[in-house]
Design an enzyme around this catalytic site. Structure first.
Site, PDB file in Angstrom:
ATOM      1  N   ASP A 264       0.879  -1.166   0.000  1.00 52.70           N
ATOM      2  CA  ASP A 264       0.000   0.000   0.000  1.00 52.70           C
ATOM      3  C   ASP A 264       0.913   1.211   0.000  1.00 52.70           C
ATOM      4  O   ASP A 264       1.959   1.220   0.660  1.00 52.70           O
ATOM      5  CB  ASP A 264      -0.926   0.009   1.212  1.00 52.70           C
ATOM      6  CG  ASP A 264      -2.047   1.028   1.030  1.00 52.70           C
ATOM      7  OD1 ASP A 264      -2.536   1.185  -0.115  1.00 52.70           O
ATOM      8  OD2 ASP A 264      -2.436   1.681   2.010  1.00 52.70           O
TER       9      ASP A 264
ATOM     10  N   PHE B  58       3.364   8.328 -12.807  1.00 52.82           N
ATOM     11  CA  PHE B  58       1.902   8.324 -12.704  1.00 52.82           C
ATOM     12  C   PHE B  58       1.494   9.078 -11.442  1.00 52.82           C
ATOM     13  O   PHE B  58       2.344   9.541 -10.677  1.00 52.82           O
ATOM     14  CB  PHE B  58       1.363   6.882 -12.703  1.00 52.82           C
ATOM     15  CG  PHE B  58       1.744   6.094 -11.469  1.00 52.82           C
ATOM     16  CD1 PHE B  58       2.973   5.475 -11.378  1.00 52.82           C
ATOM     17  CD2 PHE B  58       0.856   5.982 -10.396  1.00 52.82           C
ATOM     18  CE1 PHE B  58       3.334   4.756 -10.249  1.00 52.82           C
ATOM     19  CE2 PHE B  58       1.193   5.254  -9.259  1.00 52.82           C
ATOM     20  CZ  PHE B  58       2.433   4.652  -9.185  1.00 52.82           C
TER      21      PHE B  58
END
Ligand code: ITT
Length: 201
Positions: free
Chosen positions: A77, A157
């Site tokens: 994560d 990104f």
């Protein structure tokens, strides 16, 4: 008692194909077979990221997928922590706004009027490696920067265009190989390597 032989197959519990590629490239020499969620029929079984920390969410994903697949499983994560707004967007980074450009605009607006010296931020990544019979390994990496005043760069990104490094470039202005070397995910992967080498070589 005979020693346990680990299967040389690892599952990467991610819906992001870019992450699977990074794991495969980084550990190509280990001779491990990397499986995606689709390879083991678990795509579409998305695990809700309900934890309050990156660690909780990485563990939630890895434990659920290791249990369902029976394979040693890696999950991570990650997100962006911005000091001036009390650590936001943090674990909510992917859900801060619907699209990446909208998330960046929202972040720049939230920091309107905040001077450069108070715009510190870091990308954080926690990787959980869970073995179905109970062993868990955690690894964390960070990439420090500052939030800029406008997006710049077209590589990478997500929040890369608004995170400015010490040399003045945004993360989106780094060539991909350079980003992989210094990134939060790259650092967490480097720390994990000795353990995976012990287990799988
Ligand atoms: P999985 O949960 O399926 O692995 P994901 O893309 O949703 O894939 P995360 O839950 O880890 O990944 O969410 C991370 C979010 O944080 C991601 O959507 C980006 O907005 C941001 N983020 C993480 N790493 C980043 C990076 O290297 N560059 C820019 N933004 C990043």
């Amino acid at each position: 008692m005979s020693p346990t032989v680990l299967p040389k197959t690892l599952l990467v519990a991610t819906t992001n194909p870019g992450k699977l590629k990074e794991y495969q490239e980084m550990f190509a020499d280990l001779g491990v077979t990397w499986k995606s969620l689709a390879d083991v029929g678990l795509d579409g079984h998305e695990v809700a990221e309900t934890g309050e920390t990156f660690r909780d969410n990485a563990l939630l994903k890895a434990v659920a997928c290791a249990h369902q697949s029976g394979l040693p499983t890696l999950a991570d994560d990650s997100g962006l922590v911005v000091d001036a707004i009390h650590g936001a967007p943090g674990v909510y980074s992917a859900r801060y706004a619907p699209t990446a450009p909208e998330r960046n605009t929202k972040l720049l607006l939230a920091l309107e009027g905040v001077p450069p010296e108070q715009r510190s931020a870091r990308f954080v990544c926690v990787i959980a490696c869970v073995f179905p019979h109970g062993v868990t390994i955690l690894s964390e990496g960070n990439l420090e920067g500052q939030i800029g005043f406008a997006p710049r760069g077209s590589n990478g990104f997500g929040y890369d265009p608004v995170v400015v490094l010490a040399d003045g470039r945004t993360v989106a202005e780094l060539p991909p190989a350079e980003k992989n070397q210094i990134s939060h995910r790259g650092q967490a992967l480097i720390k994990l390597r000795p353990l995976l080498e012990c287990l799988f070589r």
